[in-house]
Design a protein around this motif. Structure first.
Motif, PDB file in Angstrom:
ATOM      1  N   LEU A 133       0.804  -1.219   0.000  1.00 31.09           N
ATOM      2  CA  LEU A 133       0.000   0.000   0.000  1.00 31.09           C
ATOM      3  C   LEU A 133       0.839   1.272   0.000  1.00 31.09           C
ATOM      4  O   LEU A 133       0.299   2.358  -0.197  1.00 31.09           O
ATOM      5  CB  LEU A 133      -0.935   0.033   1.218  1.00 31.09           C
ATOM      6  CG  LEU A 133      -2.036  -1.026   1.270  1.00 31.09           C
ATOM      7  CD1 LEU A 133      -2.845  -0.875   2.559  1.00 31.09           C
ATOM      8  CD2 LEU A 133      -2.953  -0.917   0.070  1.00 31.09           C
ATOM      9  N   CYS A 153     -10.601   2.020   5.028  1.00 30.35           N
ATOM     10  CA  CYS A 153     -11.257   0.767   4.616  1.00 30.35           C
ATOM     11  C   CYS A 153     -11.927   0.086   5.809  1.00 30.35           C
ATOM     12  O   CYS A 153     -13.077  -0.358   5.709  1.00 30.35           O
ATOM     13  CB  CYS A 153     -10.233  -0.160   3.970  1.00 30.35           C
ATOM     14  SG  CYS A 153     -10.904  -1.751   3.442  1.00 30.35           S
ATOM     15  N   THR A 179     -12.040   4.746  -3.886  1.00 28.55           N
ATOM     16  CA  THR A 179     -10.874   4.084  -4.472  1.00 28.55           C
ATOM     17  C   THR A 179     -10.022   3.402  -3.415  1.00 28.55           C
ATOM     18  O   THR A 179      -9.576   2.257  -3.592  1.00 28.55           O
ATOM     19  CB  THR A 179     -10.035   5.113  -5.250  1.00 28.55           C
ATOM     20  OG1 THR A 179     -10.848   5.737  -6.252  1.00 28.55           O
ATOM     21  CG2 THR A 179      -8.841   4.451  -5.909  1.00 28.55           C
ATOM     22  N   ASN A 182     -11.783   0.135  -1.955  1.00 29.26           N
ATOM     23  CA  ASN A 182     -11.730  -1.010  -2.864  1.00 29.26           C
ATOM     24  C   ASN A 182     -10.310  -1.539  -3.004  1.00 29.26           C
ATOM     25  O   ASN A 182     -10.095  -2.763  -3.070  1.00 29.26           O
ATOM     26  CB  ASN A 182     -12.286  -0.616  -4.229  1.00 29.26           C
ATOM     27  CG  ASN A 182     -13.771  -0.333  -4.198  1.00 29.26           C
ATOM     28  OD1 ASN A 182     -14.504  -0.873  -3.367  1.00 29.26           O
ATOM     29  ND2 ASN A 182     -14.239   0.518  -5.092  1.00 29.26           N
ATOM     30  N   HIS A 183      -9.336  -0.639  -3.047  1.00 29.26           N
ATOM     31  CA  HIS A 183      -7.947  -1.090  -3.216  1.00 29.26           C
ATOM     32  C   HIS A 183      -7.449  -1.834  -1.982  1.00 29.26           C
ATOM     33  O   HIS A 183      -6.831  -2.903  -2.090  1.00 29.26           O
ATOM     34  CB  HIS A 183      -7.050   0.117  -3.510  1.00 29.26           C
ATOM     35  CG  HIS A 183      -5.615  -0.241  -3.695  1.00 29.26           C
ATOM     36  ND1 HIS A 183      -4.602   0.310  -2.957  1.00 29.26           N
ATOM     37  CD2 HIS A 183      -5.012  -1.133  -4.527  1.00 29.26           C
ATOM     38  CE1 HIS A 183      -3.447  -0.212  -3.321  1.00 29.26           C
ATOM     39  NE2 HIS A 183      -3.671  -1.083  -4.276  1.00 29.26           N
ATOM     40  N   SER A 186      -8.995  -5.270  -1.793  1.00 26.40           N
ATOM     41  CA  SER A 186      -8.396  -6.225  -2.738  1.00 26.40           C
ATOM     42  C   SER A 186      -7.019  -6.678  -2.274  1.00 26.40           C
ATOM     43  O   SER A 186      -6.658  -7.855  -2.444  1.00 26.40           O
ATOM     44  CB  SER A 186      -8.307  -5.583  -4.130  1.00 26.40           C
ATOM     45  OG  SER A 186      -7.415  -4.480  -4.129  1.00 26.40           O
ATOM     46  N   ASN A 375     -17.290  -5.532  -7.356  1.00 27.73           N
ATOM     47  CA  ASN A 375     -16.440  -5.426  -6.162  1.00 27.73           C
ATOM     48  C   ASN A 375     -17.001  -6.181  -4.972  1.00 27.73           C
ATOM     49  O   ASN A 375     -16.367  -6.226  -3.914  1.00 27.73           O
ATOM     50  CB  ASN A 375     -16.273  -3.954  -5.770  1.00 27.73           C
ATOM     51  CG  ASN A 375     -15.550  -3.145  -6.823  1.00 27.73           C
ATOM     52  OD1 ASN A 375     -14.645  -3.642  -7.494  1.00 27.73           O
ATOM     53  ND2 ASN A 375     -15.935  -1.895  -6.983  1.00 27.73           N
TER      54      ASN A 375
END
Length: 439
Positions: A133, A153, A179, A182-183, A186, A375
């Motif tokens: 990250l 998140c 963004t 979701n990142h 994942s 997603n």
């Protein structure tokens, strides 16, 4: 005979009349020619004047463009030799005082209550995700720290709060919040799922079997299985495939848990319209169970029957040699069968508790998960990974377990598979009837 002689006066006046007519025509023709010449002259003069005016305007426009080009070139040359101007505004200014207050003033209890984990566990999670990250520091705007990205998140998954509110709390843009969420989700799935959700080893299975026997008296149990609906937004394409019998749109989450409320197998994303048993038979878990590679070859003999390691399911699942389900309840049930059902239901409550804790911790799964369908599987899987991460680190769960209703539990569309399956269930039933089970 004498003829009358013509009048001399008439003969003399006839040429004068002709001459007068010709002169009249001549004068008219000359006058006409003069009029045409004057009109043509006026037209030519008007066109000449207009052309002169247009030419003057064109000359003025040309000179003005030349002057503007000269000024732009002079400005460009002036800026060429001057130092580059520093950009002062990259994004809209937003306050991040709330996040700064959280990191400096919140106690460990407050942090665990809102982020579902203590500060030490949160820092451990950031250390795992940091290599994936981190952002390079450049001459452009300063990147967000890894801790803040992970917190965004976690806050979204734990509270199901709107992205607009999250952007105000953390001092970022709304699209940036989407963004980042979701990142990070994942990355959690890619980097942590193989480590935290995996099939137990043979030694670990022996511990699970022994714990189920010690705590709930059920022998040869390698875990409990169940499925739950996760509410979603109306999906595009074929929304009717996702509408379940309760009347809302959903996808299935099928889980298998051990004695510590940890998931060791998940199946995510099946449309909510289909039956639990269809989700099960289409999963990789079913294929591994049928091929004999799911459990170790550990058996125990009851009533002369070798009983392998089994999963515990409810009435919606098929009866298989490696999956036990309760007897069909009716007024004429034998007491031994009722005892078997009670012991199976008591041991199988572990999966209900695990799902309740999962939805209680990560509230984005409790009501409706407001994310796009592409997603959705990532978000649900990330919540399952974080559930196991919290359980491994012994994080307290202060909320009450969310009670999950059995979906289609009475719709027994799967028939008992073989005589061997029924023989194994009857052998375990005889084990409980004999009084061998003890808590």
């Amino acid at each position: 005979m004498l003829w009358p002689q013509p009048c001399d006066t008439a003969m003399e006046n006839q040429p004068d009349t002709i001459t007068h007519s010709l002169l009249t025509l001549l004068v008219f023709w000359v006058h006409l020619q003069n009029n045409q010449r004057s009109q043509m002259s006026r037209f030519i003069e008007c066109a000449r004047r207009r052309f002169a005016v247009n030419r003057a305007a064109r000359v003025q426009r040309f000179l003005r463009r030349q002057q503007e080009t000269r000024r732009a070139f002079e400005a460009l040359m002036a800026n060429y030799n001057s130092p580059p101007a520093k950009r002062t505004v990259w994004i809209q200014h937003r306050s991040s005082m709330w996040w700064e207050h959280v990191t400096t003033n919140w106690t460990d209890y407050e942090f665990q209550l809102n982020f579902r984990m203590r500060k030490t566990t949160f820092r451990q999670l950031c250390d795992i995700l940091k290599p994936h990250l981190s952002r390079q520091l450049t001459t452009f705007r300063k990147p967000l720290p890894v801790e803040q990205r992970v917190a965004i998140c976690i806050w979204r998954l734990a509270t199901n709060m709107e992205y607009r509110t999250i952007s105000h709390l953390f001092g970022i843009g709304q699209s940036t919040a989407v963004t980042i969420t979701n990142h990070v989700a994942s990355v959690i799935v890619d980097q942590m799922l193989p480590r935290y959700i995996k099939k137990p080893s043979e030694d670990e299975f022996k511990v699970i079997i022994q714990e189920f026997r010690d705590q709930w008296g059920f022998p040869q149990c390698g875990g409990a299985i169940d499925a739950t609906h996760i509410g979603i937004l109306t999906p595009p394409g074929c929304p009717s495939d996702y509408k379940n019998r309760e009347g809302f749109y959903s996808v299935f989450l099928q889980v298998v848990v051990d004695h510590r409320l940890r998931f060791w197998d998940i199946n995510v994303g099946s449309p909510g319209k289909i039956h639990d048993a269809c989700v099960f038979t289409n999963s990789s878990l079913y294929k591994r169970g049928q091929s004999g590679t799911l459990f170790p070859k550990v058996t125990e003999r009851f009533a002369g029957v070798k009983v392998p390691v089994v999963l515990l399911g409810d009435a919606a699942y098929p009866l298989l040699p490696w999956l036990m389900k309760p007897y069909h309840e009716n007024p004429n049930m034998a007491p031994a069968q009722l005892t078997f059902n009670n012991n199976l239901g008591r041991a199988r409550m572990m999966v209900d508790r695990a799902i309740g804790r999962l939805k209680g911790r990560w509230r984005c799964l409790l009501k409706r998960c407001d994310c796009k369908i592409n997603n959705l599987n990532t978000v649900i899987s990330a919540c399952c990974v974080l559930h196991n991460f919290c359980e491994d680190n012994r994080e307290d769960y202060d909320g009450t377990d969310v009670q999950q209703a059995d979906v289609q539990a009475n719709a027994n569309i799967c028939k008992d598979s073989t005589e061997a399956s029924r023989a194994i269930r009857d052998a375990v039933c005889a084990y409980f009837a004999s009084g061998s089970a003890s808590l």
